[in-house]
Design a protein around this motif. Structure first.
Motif, PDB file in Angstrom:
ATOM      1  N   ASP A   1       0.764  -1.151  -0.086  1.00  0.00           N
ATOM      2  CA  ASP A   1       0.093  -0.148  -0.060  1.00  0.00           C
ATOM      3  C   ASP A   1       0.826   1.348   0.006  1.00  0.00           C
ATOM      4  N   VAL A   2       0.455   2.297  -0.725  1.00  0.00           N
ATOM      5  CA  VAL A   2       1.073   3.500  -0.595  1.00  0.00           C
ATOM      6  C   VAL A   2       0.634   4.396   0.745  1.00  0.00           C
ATOM      7  N   PRO A   3       1.408   4.796   1.402  1.00  0.00           N
ATOM      8  CA  PRO A   3       1.405   5.587   2.637  1.00  0.00           C
ATOM      9  C   PRO A   3       0.188   6.859   2.369  1.00  0.00           C
ATOM     10  N   ASP A   4      -0.657   6.877   3.180  1.00  0.00           N
ATOM     11  CA  ASP A   4      -1.785   8.144   3.064  1.00  0.00           C
ATOM     12  C   ASP A   4      -1.082   9.482   3.837  1.00  0.00           C
ATOM     13  N   GLY A   5      -0.198   9.341   4.633  1.00  0.00           N
ATOM     14  CA  GLY A   5       0.529  10.592   5.369  1.00  0.00           C
ATOM     15  C   GLY A   5       1.520   9.969   6.247  1.00  0.00           C
TER      16      GLY A   5
ATOM     17  N   VAL B   1       6.045  -1.216  13.373  1.00  0.00           N
ATOM     18  CA  VAL B   1       5.451  -1.613  11.973  1.00  0.00           C
ATOM     19  C   VAL B   1       4.122  -2.149  12.524  1.00  0.00           C
ATOM     20  N   SER B   2       3.127  -1.955  11.894  1.00  0.00           N
ATOM     21  CA  SER B   2       1.651  -2.479  12.312  1.00  0.00           C
ATOM     22  C   SER B   2       0.928  -1.933  13.290  1.00  0.00           C
ATOM     23  N   SER B   3       1.458  -1.024  14.298  1.00  0.00           N
ATOM     24  CA  SER B   3       0.709  -0.480  15.356  1.00  0.00           C
ATOM     25  C   SER B   3      -0.622   0.277  14.785  1.00  0.00           C
ATOM     26  N   ILE B   4      -1.371   0.118  15.755  1.00  0.00           N
ATOM     27  CA  ILE B   4      -2.830   0.801  15.207  1.00  0.00           C
ATOM     28  C   ILE B   4      -2.855   2.094  16.053  1.00  0.00           C
TER      29      ILE B   4
ATOM     30  N   SER C   1      -7.979  18.135   8.018  1.00  0.00           N
ATOM     31  CA  SER C   1      -8.052  17.735   9.560  1.00  0.00           C
ATOM     32  C   SER C   1      -9.425  17.086  10.145  1.00  0.00           C
ATOM     33  N   TRP C   2     -10.383  17.416   9.403  1.00  0.00           N
ATOM     34  CA  TRP C   2     -11.854  16.897   9.815  1.00  0.00           C
ATOM     35  C   TRP C   2     -11.930  15.399   8.940  1.00  0.00           C
ATOM     36  N   LYS C   3     -11.317  15.526   8.084  1.00  0.00           N
ATOM     37  CA  LYS C   3     -11.049  14.096   7.116  1.00  0.00           C
ATOM     38  C   LYS C   3     -10.517  12.894   8.012  1.00  0.00           C
ATOM     39  N   VAL C   4      -9.690  13.324   8.720  1.00  0.00           N
ATOM     40  CA  VAL C   4      -8.649  11.926   9.318  1.00  0.00           C
ATOM     41  C   VAL C   4      -9.284  12.138  10.900  1.00  0.00           C
ATOM     42  N   HIS C   5      -9.861  13.199  11.503  1.00  0.00           N
ATOM     43  CA  HIS C   5     -10.481  12.898  12.753  1.00  0.00           C
ATOM     44  C   HIS C   5     -11.177  11.921  13.191  1.00  0.00           C
ATOM     45  N   GLY C   6     -11.180  10.940  14.217  1.00  0.00           N
ATOM     46  CA  GLY C   6     -11.523   9.922  14.434  1.00  0.00           C
ATOM     47  C   GLY C   6     -11.318   8.500  13.622  1.00  0.00           C
ATOM     48  N   GLN C   7     -10.481   8.790  12.464  1.00  0.00           N
ATOM     49  CA  GLN C   7     -10.069   7.710  11.893  1.00  0.00           C
ATOM     50  C   GLN C   7      -9.173   6.849  12.252  1.00  0.00           C
ATOM     51  N   PHE C   8      -8.931   5.404  11.961  1.00  0.00           N
ATOM     52  CA  PHE C   8      -7.952   4.558  12.537  1.00  0.00           C
ATOM     53  C   PHE C   8      -7.243   4.357  11.346  1.00  0.00           C
ATOM     54  N   ALA C   9      -5.749   4.106  11.484  1.00  0.00           N
ATOM     55  CA  ALA C   9      -4.568   4.248  10.680  1.00  0.00           C
ATOM     56  C   ALA C   9      -3.653   2.961  11.302  1.00  0.00           C
ATOM     57  N   GLN C  10      -2.994   2.357  10.279  1.00  0.00           N
ATOM     58  CA  GLN C  10      -1.824   1.398  10.737  1.00  0.00           C
ATOM     59  C   GLN C  10      -0.468   2.016  10.282  1.00  0.00           C
ATOM     60  N   ILE C  11       0.511   1.928  11.152  1.00  0.00           N
ATOM     61  CA  ILE C  11       1.990   2.322  11.021  1.00  0.00           C
ATOM     62  C   ILE C  11       2.624   1.307   9.910  1.00  0.00           C
ATOM     63  N   ILE C  12       3.098   1.728   8.884  1.00  0.00           N
ATOM     64  CA  ILE C  12       3.715   0.732   7.951  1.00  0.00           C
ATOM     65  C   ILE C  12       5.259   1.062   7.779  1.00  0.00           C
ATOM     66  N   GLU C  13       5.790   2.183   8.301  1.00  0.00           N
ATOM     67  CA  GLU C  13       7.194   2.354   8.055  1.00  0.00           C
ATOM     68  C   GLU C  13       7.651   3.235   9.179  1.00  0.00           C
ATOM     69  N   LEU C  14       8.628   2.993   9.711  1.00  0.00           N
ATOM     70  CA  LEU C  14       9.138   3.840  10.710  1.00  0.00           C
ATOM     71  C   LEU C  14      10.415   4.375  10.144  1.00  0.00           C
ATOM     72  N   TYR C  15      10.826   5.537  10.013  1.00  0.00           N
ATOM     73  CA  TYR C  15      11.829   6.206   9.411  1.00  0.00           C
ATOM     74  C   TYR C  15      13.148   5.890  10.204  1.00  0.00           C
TER      75      TYR C  15
END
Length: 157
Positions: free
Chosen positions: A22-26, A52-55, A111-125
């Protein structure tokens, strides 16, 4: 949970086209800092608990932030809209681990688009050694991580 396969950096564009990654969303910023509520009684810097994989879950709020020191509630602080990332552990909200970039939070449509959304970490720099750009970005922002939003998870059969 939905897991992402790690792909060698040279094959990333091919993997995206094939649909195997998947391509990162942010990106999250400041995951190694301990200011602005990113520390608690269990952690010096809560963002260091990310893997990686943290929610995470995003929350938009207004905080008093001092631009010079980055400390909340200091005498020179001004109100600022932020979008903070909260780690989800064992199905419950846990610690604030980072923030979205400052260019996202003041824009209500973003900011309102992501408020309350869940995400998964896919990469730690901090786990990357290959890119000068990402290494410099990580150092400048006190730690960075890439995420994908979990609003469109495909159903596995």
């Amino acid at each position: 949970f939905f897991f992402i396969f790690r792909v060698a950096s040279g094959n990333m564009s091919e993997a995206v086209l094939e649909g195997t990654v998947d391509v990162p969303d942010g990106e999250l910023a400041g995951i190694h800092a301990s200011s602005l509520g990113r520390s608690c009684t269990r952690h010096v810097a809560c963002g260091q608990e990310l893997e990686v994989s943290s929610i995470i879950r995003f929350r938009r709020q207004v905080m008093l932030v001092d631009d010079a020191t980055g400390v909340a509630g200091s005498p020179g602080a001004a109100s600022e809209t932020v979008v903070k990332a909260i780690l989800i552990e064992h199905g419950q909200k846990s610690c604030t681990v980072g923030f979205l970039s400052r260019h996202v939070a003041p824009r209500p449509e973003l900011s309102w688009k992501v408020h309350g959304q869940f995400a998964q970490i896919i990469e730690l720099y901090d786990l990357l050694d290959e890119g000068v750009y990402k290494r410099a970005k990580r150092m400048r922002n006190h730690g960075m991580a890439a995420y994908i939003l979990l609003n469109d998870i495909p159903i596995l059969e």
